[in-house]
Design a protein around this motif. Structure first.
Motif, PDB file in Angstrom:
ATOM      1  N   HIS A 179       0.980  -1.369   0.018  1.00 12.16           N
ATOM      2  CA  HIS A 179      -0.038  -0.009   0.087  1.00 12.16           C
ATOM      3  C   HIS A 179       0.875   1.162  -0.054  1.00 12.16           C
ATOM      4  O   HIS A 179       0.489   2.422  -0.560  1.00 12.16           O
ATOM      5  CB  HIS A 179      -1.049  -0.113   1.022  1.00 12.16           C
ATOM      6  N   THR A 180       1.965   1.197   0.819  1.00 15.38           N
ATOM      7  CA  THR A 180       3.091   2.340   0.580  1.00 15.38           C
ATOM      8  C   THR A 180       3.338   2.702  -0.781  1.00 15.38           C
ATOM      9  O   THR A 180       3.391   3.806  -1.430  1.00 15.38           O
ATOM     10  CB  THR A 180       4.026   1.901   1.469  1.00 15.38           C
ATOM     11  N   ARG A 235       1.957   1.557  -3.595  1.00 20.60           N
ATOM     12  CA  ARG A 235       0.827   1.935  -4.617  1.00 20.60           C
ATOM     13  C   ARG A 235       0.859   3.545  -4.285  1.00 20.60           C
ATOM     14  O   ARG A 235       0.529   4.106  -5.430  1.00 20.60           O
ATOM     15  CB  ARG A 235      -0.134   1.349  -4.203  1.00 20.60           C
ATOM     16  N   THR A 236       0.649   3.882  -3.204  1.00 20.44           N
ATOM     17  CA  THR A 236       0.353   5.125  -2.955  1.00 20.44           C
ATOM     18  C   THR A 236       1.433   6.332  -3.130  1.00 20.44           C
ATOM     19  O   THR A 236       1.211   7.195  -3.876  1.00 20.44           O
ATOM     20  CB  THR A 236       0.354   5.597  -1.317  1.00 20.44           C
ATOM     21  N   GLN A 262       1.267  13.678   0.517  1.00 18.21           N
ATOM     22  CA  GLN A 262      -0.124  13.491   0.853  1.00 18.21           C
ATOM     23  C   GLN A 262      -0.311  13.908   2.475  1.00 18.21           C
ATOM     24  O   GLN A 262       0.456  13.745   3.368  1.00 18.21           O
ATOM     25  CB  GLN A 262      -0.392  12.182   0.623  1.00 18.21           C
ATOM     26  N   MET A 295      -5.933  12.662   1.478  1.00 24.17           N
ATOM     27  CA  MET A 295      -6.493  11.449   1.258  1.00 24.17           C
ATOM     28  C   MET A 295      -7.673  11.155   2.238  1.00 24.17           C
ATOM     29  O   MET A 295      -6.848  11.012   3.424  1.00 24.17           O
ATOM     30  CB  MET A 295      -5.560  10.111   1.049  1.00 24.17           C
ATOM     31  N   LEU A 317      -0.378   3.127   4.368  1.00 22.79           N
ATOM     32  CA  LEU A 317      -0.912   4.453   4.065  1.00 22.79           C
ATOM     33  C   LEU A 317      -0.552   5.522   4.701  1.00 22.79           C
ATOM     34  O   LEU A 317      -0.014   6.634   4.312  1.00 22.79           O
ATOM     35  CB  LEU A 317      -2.554   4.609   4.107  1.00 22.79           C
ATOM     36  N   SER A 361       2.256   8.861   4.041  1.00 22.11           N
ATOM     37  CA  SER A 361       1.850  10.255   4.199  1.00 22.11           C
ATOM     38  C   SER A 361       2.815  11.292   4.901  1.00 22.11           C
ATOM     39  O   SER A 361       2.907  10.934   6.001  1.00 22.11           O
ATOM     40  CB  SER A 361       0.379  10.308   4.901  1.00 22.11           C
TER      41      SER A 361
END
Length: 487
Positions: free
Chosen positions: A246-247, A249-250, A259, A296, A350, A354
């Motif tokens: 997820h890191t 992809r973000t 972000q 987000m 996520l 950020s």
């Protein structure tokens, strides 16, 4: 060794499903160490309700014991009094509170019946720990049934100022019932002080030098026990394959941009419309951020059956469309708003991707998102927390940037500070926060509360043995009635 009996609205699970919060993990650990029962609502509606069979599952060490509710009890206890009355009042939203006598009666009735069914499962040396606003009068119900075990209570949401609580019909009787607990824990010192002040001013309790409350010959410990997370465990989750995916992809989606992240249930207490407006103000007042910064917002829905929640969801969708329509470019979307949930590992990933966590509730008991975000950061390049002064976490997290969530200008200015903060300052602030959340973690919270409960329970037993407190229960609760004892 005494068993631990945990009472909460929802029960379990005993195994980590990847979505369980820090509270569930802390309670499972405490139950596993002591052995005992986790007791509460099954989540099911049936004709028998609380008069049906107690469902029992679990291991030899820990038993999950649950009861159904009837539709009428669910409507009065859960939807009605708990979430249409207590939740808005405790979050300072008197304009949204519904004061209905039948819902209040249903709330007391369900507490009585749950107490009656738990009583048959208790041993004389059990230690009972009830949780949250669903069970404010639960100990009083048990005391009326001559249960003398140590009973503690922890409130996970804010406790309002006396001037606000006074609007609740029969507030004095409810607080009087709460003093049937041996220990009452709050998330913050402010909440504990609000409770003490109401008890002293409205029902004639006396405050001891150490902050305990005395009513008649009965003493109740009233104290802040700020809840924590498993900080080191959550930090490890941020390095799991799912989190790293997820890191990545973000970061690929951001393509070098920064972000800001928010993670909240859709609820009017979370200040989400105010947050979106503050982000819009950031883009207006600091135009250099256009095309470079995205927000987000992860906001899974909750209590969709209540009108106030449907209204706030519509407002968020309108604000998202307005801000994106004004500022978006071909390759940049200012707000990504998702009404779905993520596993804890995914959230950890996520958080790590950020630069800023925007945690701006209008009122919150604690808010563990702020702590989870800190735990998930890279030590060599950590992000910054922008935190509402009205979250309980603000008492512990002074190194965050503390803001008034009602001021879009103030939030925007602090977001700009966070986005431009030098690396050395980010590291210093993060290290202080991380050390503190590791020290004051979920296990420490549970241990501190249970130590206070065991100490207070032993003190009450000594008084009763000496004959000094034999009249404490009827003297304190003479104005209450308990329907379950007559059925």
């Amino acid at each position: 060794m005494s068993r631990l009996v945990v009472v909460s609205n929802r029960v379990g699970p005993l195994k980590d499903t990847g979505r369980a919060g820090g509270l569930a993990v802390a309670l499972v650990d405490a139950l596993t160490q002591a052995g005992g029962i986790w007791f509460g609502w099954s989540g099911e509606i049936s004709e028998e309700g609380t008069f049906g069979n107690v469902r029992r599952v679990g291991s030899r060490k820990v038993l999950l014991a649950t009861l159904d509710m009837t539709q009428a009890d669910y409507d009065a206890f859960y939807v009605g009094y708990a979430n249409k009355t207590l939740w808005p009042v405790f979050h300072y939203r008197l304009d949204l509170a519904v004061f209905d006598r039948h819902a209040e009666e249903g709330y007391l009735r369900v507490n009585d019946r749950f107490a009656a069914r738990l009583r048959s499962l208790l041993r004389s040396d059990d230690v009972i720990w009830a949780h949250d606003y669903h069970f404010l009068p639960f100990a009083a119900s048990l005391r009326a049934m001559e249960v003398e075990n140590p009973i503690g209570f922890f409130l996970h949401i804010p406790f309002p100022a006396p001037e606000v609580l006074a609007a609740l019909p029969n507030a004095a009787q409810m607080v009087r019932r709460m003093l049937a607990y041996d220990v009452i824990g709050f998330q913050s010192r402010r909440d504990a002080a609000n409770f003490r002040r109401f008890a002293v001013e409205e029902i004639g309790a006396r405050e001891a030098d150490n902050g305990d409350l005395l009513l008649g010959s009965r003493r109740t410990v009233v104290r802040a026990f700020p809840i924590g997370i498993d900080a080191e465990g959550f930090a490890r989750q941020a390095t799991t394959p799912d989190a790293r995916r997820h890191t990545r992809r973000t970061e690929k989606l951001l393509a070098g941009r920064q972000q800001i992240i928010g993670v909240d249930r859709i609820d009017y207490s979370k200040g989400l419309p105010e947050r979106f407006r503050a982000f819009g103000r950031l883009l207006e007042d600091y135009p250099e951020n256009r095309g470079r910064i995205s927000l987000m917002q992860v906001a899974p829905p909750s209590r969709a059956e209540l009108d106030a929640y449907a209204e706030i969801r519509r407002e968020l969708e309108a604000l998202t469309g307005n801000i994106n329509g004004r500022f978006a470019d071909l390759d940049w979307t200012p707000i990504r708003y998702m009404t779905r949930s993520f596993t804890r590992r995914a959230l950890a990933g996520l958080y790590r991707a950020s630069r800023v966590a925007l945690v701006t509730p209008l009122r919150d008991g604690m808010n563990l998102v702020a702590k989870e975000y800190v735990a998930a950061q890279r030590a060599e390049d950590p992000g910054v927390v922008v935190l509402s002064r009205f979250a309980g976490a603000a008492e512990e997290m002074s190194e965050a940037l503390i803001v008034n969530p009602h001021s879009a200008e103030e939030v925007a200015a602090n977001l700009q500070t966070a986005l431009t903060m030098p690396l050395d300052e980010r590291r210093d602030r993060w290290q202080a926060l991380f050390d503190r959340i590791c020290e004051n973690d979920a296990a420490s919270w549970a241990q501190a509360f249970l130590a206070a409960l065991n100490n207070q329970g032993n003190g009450q037993e000594e008084k009763e043995a000496s004959g000094k407190a034999t009249s404490a229960f009827p003297e304190v609760f003479a104005d209450t009635h308990f329907a379950a004892t007559r059925e």
